[in-house]
Scaffold this motif. Structure first.
Motif, PDB file in Angstrom:
ATOM      1  N   VAL A 192      24.277  40.651 -54.754  1.00 46.06           N
ATOM      2  CA  VAL A 192      24.959  40.703 -56.051  1.00 46.06           C
ATOM      3  C   VAL A 192      23.887  40.804 -57.127  1.00 46.06           C
ATOM      4  N   GLY A 193      23.957  41.863 -57.890  1.00 43.95           N
ATOM      5  CA  GLY A 193      22.977  42.074 -58.943  1.00 43.95           C
ATOM      6  C   GLY A 193      23.618  42.720 -60.157  1.00 43.95           C
ATOM      7  N   TRP A 194      22.813  43.405 -60.928  1.00 40.01           N
ATOM      8  CA  TRP A 194      23.335  44.007 -62.151  1.00 40.01           C
ATOM      9  C   TRP A 194      22.588  45.298 -62.465  1.00 40.01           C
ATOM     10  N   CYS A 195      23.217  46.120 -63.289  1.00 38.65           N
ATOM     11  CA  CYS A 195      22.609  47.343 -63.817  1.00 38.65           C
ATOM     12  C   CYS A 195      22.960  47.440 -65.298  1.00 38.65           C
ATOM     13  N   TRP A 196      22.168  48.185 -66.031  1.00 41.07           N
ATOM     14  CA  TRP A 196      22.450  48.358 -67.456  1.00 41.07           C
ATOM     15  C   TRP A 196      23.704  49.208 -67.651  1.00 41.07           C
ATOM     16  N   ALA A 197      24.467  48.883 -68.675  1.00 42.22           N
ATOM     17  CA  ALA A 197      25.742  49.570 -68.927  1.00 42.22           C
ATOM     18  C   ALA A 197      25.573  51.053 -69.202  1.00 42.22           C
ATOM     19  N   GLY A 198      24.409  51.476 -69.685  1.00 47.52           N
ATOM     20  CA  GLY A 198      24.207  52.879 -70.013  1.00 47.52           C
ATOM     21  C   GLY A 198      23.498  53.679 -68.947  1.00 47.52           C
ATOM     22  N   ASN A 199      23.146  53.016 -67.828  1.00 51.23           N
ATOM     23  CA  ASN A 199      22.371  53.702 -66.787  1.00 51.23           C
ATOM     24  C   ASN A 199      23.258  54.265 -65.679  1.00 51.23           C
ATOM     25  N   ARG A 200      22.764  55.316 -65.029  1.00 47.09           N
ATOM     26  CA  ARG A 200      23.468  55.952 -63.920  1.00 47.09           C
ATOM     27  C   ARG A 200      22.719  55.708 -62.616  1.00 47.09           C
ATOM     28  N   HIS A 201      23.481  55.572 -61.529  1.00 48.18           N
ATOM     29  CA  HIS A 201      22.884  55.391 -60.202  1.00 48.18           C
ATOM     30  C   HIS A 201      23.687  56.208 -59.200  1.00 48.18           C
ATOM     31  N   THR A 202      23.003  57.060 -58.453  1.00 50.58           N
ATOM     32  CA  THR A 202      23.686  57.960 -57.530  1.00 50.58           C
ATOM     33  C   THR A 202      24.368  57.226 -56.382  1.00 50.58           C
ATOM     34  N   TRP A 203      23.972  55.996 -56.115  1.00 53.06           N
ATOM     35  CA  TRP A 203      24.472  55.255 -54.955  1.00 53.06           C
ATOM     36  C   TRP A 203      25.485  54.175 -55.320  1.00 53.06           C
ATOM     37  N   LEU A 204      25.917  54.149 -56.570  1.00 55.87           N
ATOM     38  CA  LEU A 204      26.891  53.148 -57.004  1.00 55.87           C
ATOM     39  C   LEU A 204      28.149  53.816 -57.549  1.00 55.87           C
ATOM     40  N   GLY A 205      29.284  53.527 -56.922  1.00 46.72           N
ATOM     41  CA  GLY A 205      30.571  53.912 -57.471  1.00 46.72           C
ATOM     42  C   GLY A 205      31.112  52.810 -58.356  1.00 46.72           C
ATOM     43  N   PHE A 206      32.379  52.915 -58.729  1.00 46.24           N
ATOM     44  CA  PHE A 206      32.995  51.932 -59.621  1.00 46.24           C
ATOM     45  C   PHE A 206      34.315  51.479 -59.016  1.00 46.24           C
ATOM     46  N   ALA A 207      34.298  50.276 -58.433  1.00 48.90           N
ATOM     47  CA  ALA A 207      35.479  49.768 -57.736  1.00 48.90           C
ATOM     48  C   ALA A 207      36.596  49.475 -58.731  1.00 48.90           C
ATOM     49  N   SER A 208      37.819  49.851 -58.333  1.00 46.49           N
ATOM     50  CA  SER A 208      38.968  49.646 -59.212  1.00 46.49           C
ATOM     51  C   SER A 208      40.220  49.471 -58.377  1.00 46.49           C
ATOM     52  N   ALA A 209      41.313  49.133 -59.046  1.00 42.01           N
ATOM     53  CA  ALA A 209      42.602  48.935 -58.386  1.00 42.01           C
ATOM     54  C   ALA A 209      43.697  49.508 -59.270  1.00 42.01           C
ATOM     55  N   THR A 210      44.891  49.642 -58.690  1.00 42.56           N
ATOM     56  CA  THR A 210      46.017  50.116 -59.480  1.00 42.56           C
ATOM     57  C   THR A 210      46.752  48.966 -60.169  1.00 42.56           C
ATOM     58  N   GLY A 211      46.557  47.747 -59.677  1.00 38.20           N
ATOM     59  CA  GLY A 211      47.229  46.624 -60.326  1.00 38.20           C
ATOM     60  C   GLY A 211      46.892  45.285 -59.704  1.00 38.20           C
ATOM     61  N   ARG A 212      47.286  44.213 -60.420  1.00 40.34           N
ATOM     62  CA  ARG A 212      47.128  42.837 -59.972  1.00 40.34           C
ATOM     63  C   ARG A 212      48.456  42.108 -60.177  1.00 40.34           C
ATOM     64  N   GLY A 213      48.732  41.191 -59.296  1.00 35.25           N
ATOM     65  CA  GLY A 213      49.939  40.397 -59.482  1.00 35.25           C
ATOM     66  C   GLY A 213      50.174  39.452 -58.330  1.00 35.25           C
ATOM     67  N   ARG A 214      51.119  38.551 -58.506  1.00 36.50           N
ATOM     68  CA  ARG A 214      51.449  37.625 -57.413  1.00 36.50           C
ATOM     69  C   ARG A 214      52.103  38.344 -56.249  1.00 36.50           C
ATOM     70  N   GLN A 215      52.696  39.503 -56.545  1.00 33.40           N
ATOM     71  CA  GLN A 215      53.297  40.305 -55.490  1.00 33.40           C
ATOM     72  C   GLN A 215      52.681  41.693 -55.426  1.00 33.40           C
ATOM     73  N   GLY A 216      51.444  41.794 -55.912  1.00 34.87           N
ATOM     74  CA  GLY A 216      50.726  43.059 -55.768  1.00 34.87           C
ATOM     75  C   GLY A 216      50.951  44.076 -56.856  1.00 34.87           C
ATOM     76  N   GLY A 217      51.527  43.692 -57.967  1.00 36.87           N
ATOM     77  CA  GLY A 217      51.678  44.657 -59.030  1.00 36.87           C
ATOM     78  C   GLY A 217      52.352  44.082 -60.241  1.00 36.87           C
TER      79      GLY A 217
END
Length: 217
Positions: A192-217
């Motif tokens: 677990v580390g960090w990168c600068w908000a303005g920098n690009r890295h070819t080996w890092l994607g950006f994890a995301s989801a479609t939603g959060r909830g007690r029942q998954g949305g």
């Protein structure tokens, strides 16, 4: 988008057992029965990720539970404030110790984007960036979500300065090369580390989801 090995999650009941095996329920002040009951009630078979609220189980406590090549996960030494990275104002967490994330994706297509570029793009797609703790939960349940040259950032978590502006560091989870201050004994360990908000890295994607909830949305 096509399903890949890193997006195929175990059932929620299996995820619950994994968290119990690791002792995450105890970190969160929950009983094993509570975790099992939540997972059983929420099971939908749609590949959701079970997460513990970061107020109950912070990143510093979850990271050492990660494993790769029998090496435990670790937080970089220059991130002693890892637990101060909190959800962005645009990220709404369920008021529950346990909740679900749906449609989790590693964001490989955004490799070589900067966090500053990726966040508005995810917002335009109605996707929500993962928190650091959520990313750790994902790797706990699906270790092959981390691959060399295909790791990910968790830009839903940011550190806010006393003056209200955001710290330029953005958290990420990747695989240590065992160089520098990491130490050779940590080669191939989850990191677990960090990168600068303005920098690009070819080996890092950006994890995301479609939603959060007690029942998954």
């Amino acid at each position: 988008m096509p399903e890949t090995a890193s997006t195929v999650l175990p059932s929620l009941t299996m995820q619950a057992e994994r968290l119990i095996e690791l002792g995450v329920h105890e970190l969160a002040g929950l009983s094993a029965a509570e975790v099992r009951a939540f997972a059983e009630a929420a099971e939908t078979g749609d590949g959701a990720l079970l997460a513990v609220h970061p107020d109950r189980a912070p990143a510093s406590a979850l990271t050492p539970l990660l494993r790769r090549d029998d090496r435990p996960g670790f937080v970089v030494v220059d991130m002693p404030d890892v637990d101060d990275f909190a959800p962005l104002d645009t990220v709404a967490l369920p008021d529950s110790p346990l909740y679900l994330l749906t449609g989790v994706d590693r964001g490989d297509r955004m490799a070589n984007w900067s966090p500053d570029e990726a966040l508005p793009a995810l917002t335009d797609e109605a996707r929500t960036p993962l928190l650091l703790t959520e990313g750790i939960h994902w790797v706990l349940q699906q270790p092959d979500a981390l691959e060399r040259s295909r790791c990910f950032m968790t830009i839903g978590s940011r550190l806010r300065k006393p003056n209200g502006t955001l710290d330029a560091r953005t958290p990420a989870i990747w695989i240590s090369n065992g160089t520098g201050r990491d130490g050779r004994e940590r080669r191939n360990a989850p990191k677990v580390g960090w990168c600068w908000a303005g920098n690009r890295h070819t080996w890092l994607g950006f994890a995301s989801a479609t939603g959060r909830g007690r029942q998954g949305g």
